[in-house]
Scaffold this motif. Sequence first.
Motif, mmCIF file in Angstrom:
data_model
loop_
_atom_site.group_PDB
_atom_site.id
_atom_site.type_symbol
_atom_site.label_atom_id
_atom_site.label_comp_id
_atom_site.label_asym_id
_atom_site.label_seq_id
_atom_site.Cartn_x
_atom_site.Cartn_y
_atom_site.Cartn_z
ATOM 1 N N TRP A 1 13.467 -41.273 7.430
ATOM 2 C CA TRP A 1 13.009 -42.543 7.986
ATOM 3 C C TRP A 1 14.130 -43.545 8.260
ATOM 4 O O TRP A 1 14.108 -44.244 9.256
ATOM 5 N N ASN A 2 15.059 -43.709 7.372
ATOM 6 C CA ASN A 2 15.875 -44.932 7.384
ATOM 7 C C ASN A 2 17.342 -44.682 7.693
ATOM 8 O O ASN A 2 18.218 -45.109 6.964
ATOM 9 N N THR A 3 17.623 -43.995 8.783
ATOM 10 C CA THR A 3 18.986 -43.531 9.010
ATOM 11 C C THR A 3 19.498 -43.870 10.403
ATOM 12 O O THR A 3 18.789 -44.441 11.209
ATOM 13 N N THR A 4 20.789 -43.519 10.648
ATOM 14 C CA THR A 4 21.359 -43.572 11.989
ATOM 15 C C THR A 4 21.848 -44.991 12.321
ATOM 16 O O THR A 4 21.766 -45.905 11.509
ATOM 17 N N MET B 1 23.591 -46.670 23.038
ATOM 18 C CA MET B 1 24.107 -45.495 22.332
ATOM 19 C C MET B 1 23.492 -45.424 20.940
ATOM 20 O O MET B 1 23.490 -46.417 20.211
ATOM 21 N N THR B 2 22.978 -44.269 20.596
ATOM 22 C CA THR B 2 22.501 -44.045 19.235
ATOM 23 C C THR B 2 23.333 -42.934 18.618
ATOM 24 O O THR B 2 23.568 -41.890 19.232
ATOM 25 N N THR B 3 23.790 -43.171 17.409
ATOM 26 C CA THR B 3 24.775 -42.297 16.772
ATOM 27 C C THR B 3 24.365 -42.039 15.334
ATOM 28 O O THR B 3 23.835 -42.930 14.668
ATOM 29 N N THR B 4 24.599 -40.817 14.830
ATOM 30 C CA THR B 4 23.980 -40.457 13.551
ATOM 31 C C THR B 4 24.712 -39.341 12.825
ATOM 32 O O THR B 4 25.352 -38.485 13.457
ATOM 33 N N ILE B 5 24.627 -39.352 11.497
ATOM 34 C CA ILE B 5 24.954 -38.166 10.702
ATOM 35 C C ILE B 5 23.659 -37.606 10.102
ATOM 36 O O ILE B 5 23.681 -36.863 9.140
ATOM 37 N N ASN B 6 22.543 -37.991 10.701
ATOM 38 C CA ASN B 6 21.187 -37.555 10.374
ATOM 39 C C ASN B 6 20.633 -38.373 9.216
ATOM 40 O O ASN B 6 20.438 -39.570 9.373
ATOM 41 N N THR B 7 20.344 -37.813 8.066
ATOM 42 C CA THR B 7 19.801 -38.622 6.985
ATOM 43 C C THR B 7 20.913 -39.452 6.356
ATOM 44 O O THR B 7 22.092 -39.181 6.550
#
Length: 747
Positions: free
Chosen positions: A558-561, A576-582
């Motif tokens: 739920w609370n990431t990125t 731009m949306t960027t993430t290491i996932n969780t």
Amino acid sequence: MHFPFSRTVTATLVVTAGWLTGCGGGSGSTVSLASPLPQPPSAGTPSPAPAPAPTEPTAPVRTVSFDPALCTLQAGAPYGQTVGITGTNMMVTSADVQASMAGCRILASGGSAIDAAITVQAMLNVTEPFASGLGGGTVITYYDAATKKVRTFDGFSAAPATTGGVADIYRAVAQDVSTTGGFNVCKTGLTAGASISSQQGNTNISARAAGVPGTLAVLDLVHKSYGRLAWNKLWDESIATATDGFPMTKYMYQTLYADSGEYDDDGNPVSAGSGVPAWVNSAGTVRGAARCKYPDINARYCLPSDTTKQQPLPVGTLIRNAELADTLTKVRDGGAAAFYDPAGAIAPAIVAKLTTGQLPCASVLPSAGTSSNPSTASTIARIPSLMTAADFASYKAVERKPLVGTRFGMTIYTQPAPSFGGVVTLYNLALMERKAIADTAFNSTAWLHLVTEGSRLANADRRNVVGDPAYSNINERVAALLSPAYLASRAALIGDTALGTVPAGGTGDGIPAFSSTDPTVYDPMASARTSPIVLARHTPARPTRLAKAAAEAGHEDWNTTSNVAIIDGWGNALSMTTTINTHWGAHIEAAGMMINNVMSNFSASTPGLDVNGYAAFKRPRSSIAPAIAFDAEGRLRLVWGSAGGGPIPDYIVKTFLGHVVYGMDLQAAINADNFTGQNGIAQLEAGKPIADEVARLISGYGNTSSNAQVTGLTSGLSGIAVGYDANGFPIYRGAADNRRNGGASGY
């Protein structure tokens, strides 16, 4: 940092831009964006006493100032913006105020939107290590103001080439049970093909869940098309911050530890206790280790004096990361190639940490760390990755056709598959148009009934349809999913009583049957051989479609990125949306970076329908969907996106409805209470007034306690709203989610 040279630009307002020779100097500079100059009068017959020529009205001129000293933040609120920032020159907004300021200074030094995005991402890697970084994946939606082209770029992390011959990441491979080559038996009696998820804690938080990072590759790809400043001019501020230190923020602290009420990584409430759990099993009876028990997190972000290894450093503590500064320096000087070189310094270091650095395997028994005694959950899963350095060399960022649709008079460009967020955004907004939601009060019980039912329907359909389009006929199926006829049929299912079971559409509803494709011949730009998409004026009857673009080059947390929105001095825009996932990804640091756990987003393989099943080189689906919207005249109006895991498209929908349909200030729309239906049930944000609506949904709309609940919904929205003055010149309003450390910077 100074503006590198002085320029004067004269352009046809909003449409084209052309360079003229300029001169001058200093740290500040201006660019004039003017209406077309009047044409010289035709030659006439000479007259002995010519009348004075009529004076042509002076065309209004927009002047853009380039001066880093003008970049500002909201006064008195260094972390957690409460009101929007207004500017007329340029704007950056992100989940961290230091990153936004760094990006603004790049824009004010003559940089483009992608130049600033690279600087922002570099800084987020330092100050928001739990959410994004070069060890993760990124997608970009880019608007080129000079050509009016919108392009979408995919830098999602991907599975390594070696899968061990298993259908998902939750099965043991020969390596896991071998006693040779330095590998140890993970658990006595474990055999190849057997589940390692139940015996090893949560595979999702281990090296096995790490995908090949794509962030740097996609930044490089977009910079080659739209960069104005040299690559090596974009990294110094983040390198200095990593070297000199940055403060532990309140939000970062909360991702590591909760002093009272807690929510697990799926957003579900758990009992109060010491430490936010890294994982909770589906029954809610077994909890994993607190994040500070993971060695890499503990070494840099946790309190050394805490012998229980649960408490983070106090808020405000200065944190340094010399290893990350070294990695950023190598990337600054050697470009993206330095990161992906299988014989370089970075890729082999990451692979070593994810493989042999994760041995020996550590067993986690189902009885370890029960919810009634969370402090006993001290053992972590150590399951080696199957990645090799060669996987870095083979990784490619790709350009895809944008997903585009007209909703409430606005044309929205968003991310296509493997993002399901773009599908859900256009899907639910289409349902809300058909249900005339504008006639219902914002965030009222009736309003929440409509939007949560729409989200639940979108969730049911996207799970069966969206995945990596290289492996099946996903784009064809998405087009059918977003066709007017299908959307009308789904809107008709929303009545005055909540659906008990939400049905998914199928072939009988016009959705093509699932069909496998050969990923080795897949071309994401197939049938788009002419030119990138060019904005046209709004056509009310235009259906949603997979738009043409350039010929040029488990369960979600739920609370990431992290999300970034930028408009530069030339009017180019980037979401731009960027993430290491969780949060905290795989909980493993390599070369100073937290590494993603994106492969946990793959679904368990279903025979005959592996739309999101695990496979070599495959990219798992994701909720992230940065978007850009234009009005009926083709003018840029909204650049926005969100962090927050599975509910991301619902946060995007909420913000669009609040701002565009209800006329709310963008910051107010972002601050508004959250909802989602992406878990198949109506869920409303805990700790906010909206939580009281759950009881009303149950009493008034036939929901039950099993399909209407309160949960933790920590969004991470950021966006820029664009208005226009009497001369048609843009006014930017930058907004960021105060649930995190967000803030805008511009002028």
